[in-house]
Write an enzyme that holds these catalytic residues in place. Structure first.
Site, PDB file in Angstrom:
ATOM      1  N   ALA A  68       0.867  -1.179   0.000  1.00 45.00           N
ATOM      2  CA  ALA A  68       0.000   0.000   0.000  1.00 45.00           C
ATOM      3  C   ALA A  68       0.904   1.229   0.000  1.00 45.00           C
ATOM      4  O   ALA A  68       2.062   1.158   0.404  1.00 45.00           O
ATOM      5  CB  ALA A  68      -0.881  -0.018   1.247  1.00 45.00           C
ATOM      6  N   GLY A 107       0.430  -5.173   0.790  1.00 46.93           N
ATOM      7  CA  GLY A 107      -0.653  -5.204  -0.186  1.00 46.93           C
ATOM      8  C   GLY A 107      -0.218  -5.821  -1.510  1.00 46.93           C
ATOM      9  O   GLY A 107      -1.036  -6.392  -2.235  1.00 46.93           O
ATOM     10  N   GLU A 110      -0.661  -9.357  -1.073  1.00 47.85           N
ATOM     11  CA  GLU A 110      -2.102  -9.631  -0.978  1.00 47.85           C
ATOM     12  C   GLU A 110      -2.743  -9.658  -2.371  1.00 47.85           C
ATOM     13  O   GLU A 110      -3.619 -10.472  -2.638  1.00 47.85           O
ATOM     14  CB  GLU A 110      -2.770  -8.586  -0.076  1.00 47.85           C
ATOM     15  CG  GLU A 110      -2.357  -8.777   1.393  1.00 47.85           C
ATOM     16  CD  GLU A 110      -2.874  -7.684   2.309  1.00 47.85           C
ATOM     17  OE1 GLU A 110      -2.557  -6.512   2.025  1.00 47.85           O
ATOM     18  OE2 GLU A 110      -3.563  -7.988   3.284  1.00 47.85           O
ATOM     19  N   GLU A 130       3.698  -5.772   7.464  1.00 44.99           N
ATOM     20  CA  GLU A 130       2.847  -4.743   8.097  1.00 44.99           C
ATOM     21  C   GLU A 130       3.142  -4.538   9.572  1.00 44.99           C
ATOM     22  O   GLU A 130       3.098  -3.406  10.065  1.00 44.99           O
ATOM     23  CB  GLU A 130       1.367  -5.091   7.905  1.00 44.99           C
ATOM     24  CG  GLU A 130       0.828  -4.790   6.509  1.00 44.99           C
ATOM     25  CD  GLU A 130       1.020  -5.933   5.521  1.00 44.99           C
ATOM     26  OE1 GLU A 130       1.833  -6.853   5.811  1.00 44.99           O
ATOM     27  OE2 GLU A 130       0.376  -5.927   4.470  1.00 44.99           O
TER      28      GLU A 130
END
Ligand code: T1G
Length: 655
Positions: A68, A107, A110, A130
């Site tokens: 992210a 992310g 992910e 994270e």
């Protein structure tokens, strides 16, 4: 092959019925709003075009997706949100293959987990880091990863934030294809063949069953390592949840936890540390200055510090010349360096070929003339001004005129050492922390006369060593030891004022320090600091507050853990409060007529943070440190300050 563009950062080409979608969002292809929108647009297009049978998703440059966009944290969310993009990928009607060409983190992983197949090149790096930002994965990582690799393995990876190689990811079952040949070509073939088969949607798989003990063991270990931090503990809970609830419920709970943690103080502190690390070692005035070429590093002195520096340099691919005064000492130095490398082989960090390659680049000699080949010479000899200045004078006639001279002094004045040479502009300070091959922190001391390209070279050298360089000006003890002294002084004042050492240590450990200050003293030994205090007696300001307790402990032979007694007693090796120490403290208080006060843990921590931050402000005002965040990094990486508290300047609100 025709080129298509879906947003500023998303483009695609169609090859043989396969739409190859490329994310190009330098520097790390983070999942910014434009990337998310572009991915949606690419899927809109692929859905409608019947000529497209499958998709490949990849990243431009060296990264697949770095995660992210951390810079968007704290700003209002912009649709489409990442979970929406990821759900669309997983449920897409045509196969989507992730071609993982570099880092796939957070992310980024992910996204890959939601793809129907994952192919990776040999330089791919995979992880859900994270927790290092004080948060948990927020787009399905805790729910999809255990479905692929099982609960225990997912707990370990997510709660540690460990980043793994393509090879390890393949063995664990995260990566389906490990590709040596051109990745995209192979992924196109993969995607085409997937088009004929039912799609493998990770979210629809059930979590493989495992013995409960294995899961409990992984969870216990993760919580132990978390030392009270919230994010790893929440990660464990969420991964366990994947095995007991539906995907939809698991995802909802993950998202709720992610949002809550993202707004926490812990996460703000770790984000601060993340950006602090990227800013460290950057000096604006050096942006256009070319560093000198360094290939061969000379190290004078191959004791504890010198051998650690040698290993760090060998690990980074440099040729190393160690210098000692006698052949015996040189043989010992070589043995010490070999010993460190042998240990690295035993623990699996390098293989025997790696060790032999390093040793082939090492010379240890008793002849200083060898240093004529060095581009950089680091002295790591006894920390004595006469020894160091004489050495630097002598080196002047041996080393090349363009070679750089670095001193590893901890307490001496590098300006004085530099002034002893004919060319002080080539002198810089490199203050390593021990063990130098392990500790990331490196204080790079910009001396009064250091030439800009010499400083730039020292920073480039630090970077290649994989160190975290922090630039500082000349002051006694540099950034770290100046702050540490202020911290220590304040702790001793507090003991005099009424707090007992174990109360201070308990407060510090509850705050997140791995070990309290007085326990650290005992571990390091009290006698060296005592000797220094005795030397300084004559020059000490008689009006300044002086606490005698540490001197009294030394006079009583309480030199710390090795002596079995120091600030604590150590019956059977266990740290214990000793009434004899309490009596020494009470006597010292009585001599000064101090009526002891009691302190709460909060008061203790607040007072110590203030002392550190005040000294930090002084360093900034004196121009010794360039940024408050540099001070935070020094204390986190050199002195055990808990990273999730952001460093003393951040914790005291002095940004
Ligand atoms: N967002 C924004 N900027 C980033 C970034 C990111 N994720 N990662 C790096 N940068 C910037 C960085 O600030 C620097 O900028 C430049 O890129 C180069 O970085 C929903 C919640 C990818 C291994 O934690 O580990 O996904 O200073 O010097 O050594 O679950 O950066 O040059 O202006 O570090 O080659 C999870 C963090 C996010 C990855 C590259 N992802 N990044 O290392 O370069 S949370 C991470 C890294 C998440 C989801 C969630 C490394 C790197 P500038 P660099 P590098």
């Amino acid at each position: 092959m025709s080129a298509l563009r879906f947003s500023d950062t998303i483009s695609a080409t169609l090859t043989d019925g396969v739409l190859v979608v490329t994310i190009d969002n330098p520097p790390v292809n983070a999942l910014s709003a434009d990337v998310r929108a572009g991915l949606m647009a690419a899927m809109d297009h692929a859905e409608k075009d019947s000529a497209i049978v499958a998709l490949v998703l990849t990243g431009a440059g060296n990264a697949f997706i770095g995660g992210a966009d951390i810079k968007e944290f704290g700003k209002p969310p912009i649709e489409p949100l990442l979970p929406q993009v990821i759900a669309r990928i997983e449920n897409f009607s045509k196969p989507i293959v992730a071609a993982i060409n570099g880092v796939a983190l957070g992310g980024g992983l992910e996204v890959a987990l939601a793809c129907h197949k994952r192919d990776a090149g040999p330089s791919a790096k995979i992880g859900l880091p994270e927790v290092k930002l004080g948060i948990v994965p927020g787009a399905g990582g805790t729910q999809r990863l255990p479905r692929l690799i099982g609960t225990a393995a997912a707990i370990e990876l997510i709660s540690s934030g460990r980043i793994i190689s393509a090879n390890e990811a393949h063995k664990l079952g995260i990566i389906d294809g490990l590709i040596e040949s051109p990745l995209i070509d192979a992924a196109i073939v993969s995607a085409k063949s997937a088009a004929d088969l039912p799609l493998r949607r990770t979210g629809t798989l059930s979590v493989p069953s495992e013995p409960a003990e294995a899961i409990d063991k992984a969870a216990t270990e993760a919580l132990r390592k978390a030392r009270g931090q919230r994010a790893p503990a929440e990660a464990v809970r969420l991964v366990r949840l994947a095995g007991t609830t539906s995907l939809a419920e698991g995802l909802a709970e993950e998202r709720r936890t992610f949002m809550e943690l993202r707004d926490s103080r812990e996460a703000a502190a770790l984000r601060h540390v993340f950006f602090a690390e990227r800013a460290a070692g950057r000096v604006e005035s050096l942006e256009k200055v070319a560093p000198r070429k360094i290939e061969t590093v000379g190290i004078v002195g191959t004791g504890l510090m010198g051998s650690g520096i040698a290993v760090a340099a060998l690990n980074a691919g440099y040729r190393v010349i160690g210098i000692e005064q006698t052949q015996d000492a040189a043989d010992n130095g070589r043995e010490r360096i070999t010993g460190i490398l042998d240990k690295a082989v035993q623990s699996g960090r390098i293989d025997t070929a790696g060790r032999d390659d390093r040793l082939s680049r090492l010379t240890v000699a008793a002849d200083a003339q060898e240093l004529g080949q060095a581009d950089l010479v680091i002295e790591a000899v006894f920390d004595d001004l006469t020894v160091k200045t004489e050495l630097f004078q002598r080196l002047g006639s041996i080393i090349r005129t363009d070679a750089i001279l670095a001193t590893n002094t901890s307490y001496l004045d590098p300006n004085v050492i530099g002034a002893a040479t004919a060319h002080p502009e080539r002198v810089v300070g490199l203050h390593f922390f021990s063990p130098a091959n392990v500790m990331r922190l490196l204080e790079v001391v910009n001396c009064e006369k250091t030439a800009p390209d010499v400083l730039a070279s020292a920073l480039a050298f630090a970077k290649r060593l994989g160190k975290l360089p922090v630039v500082c000006g000349v002051t006694e003890g540099f950034i770290g030891n100046r702050i540490f002294s202020a911290y220590r002084r304040e702790a001793e004042f507090m003991v005099e004022d009424g707090a007992l050492p174990h109360e201070i240590d308990a407060a510090l450990e509850a705050f997140g320090f791995p070990m309290g200050l007085f326990a650290v003293y005992d571990m390091a030994g009290l006698e060296i600091a005592w000797a220094r205090r005795k030397r300084q007696t004559a020059t000490r300001d008689p009006a300044a507050r002086y606490v005698v307790i540490a001197d009294r402990l030394c006079e009583a032979g309480r030199f710390g853990q090795k002596a079995g007694r120091g600030w604590y007693a150590y019956p059977d090796g266990k740290r214990t409060v000793d009434p004899e120490v309490t009596a020494i403290i009470e006597t010292a208080r009585a001599e000064k007529d101090i009526a002891p006060k009691s302190f709460t843990a909060d008061e203790i921590v607040t007072r110590l943070l203030k002392a550190m931050a005040d000294e930090g402000d002084a360093l900034l005002a004196e121009g010794i440190a360039a940024r408050a965040s540099d001070i935070d990094l020094v204390m986190i990486n050199g002195y055990g300050f808990p990273p999730h508290k952001g460093g003393p300047m951040f914790a005291a609100g002095r940004r």
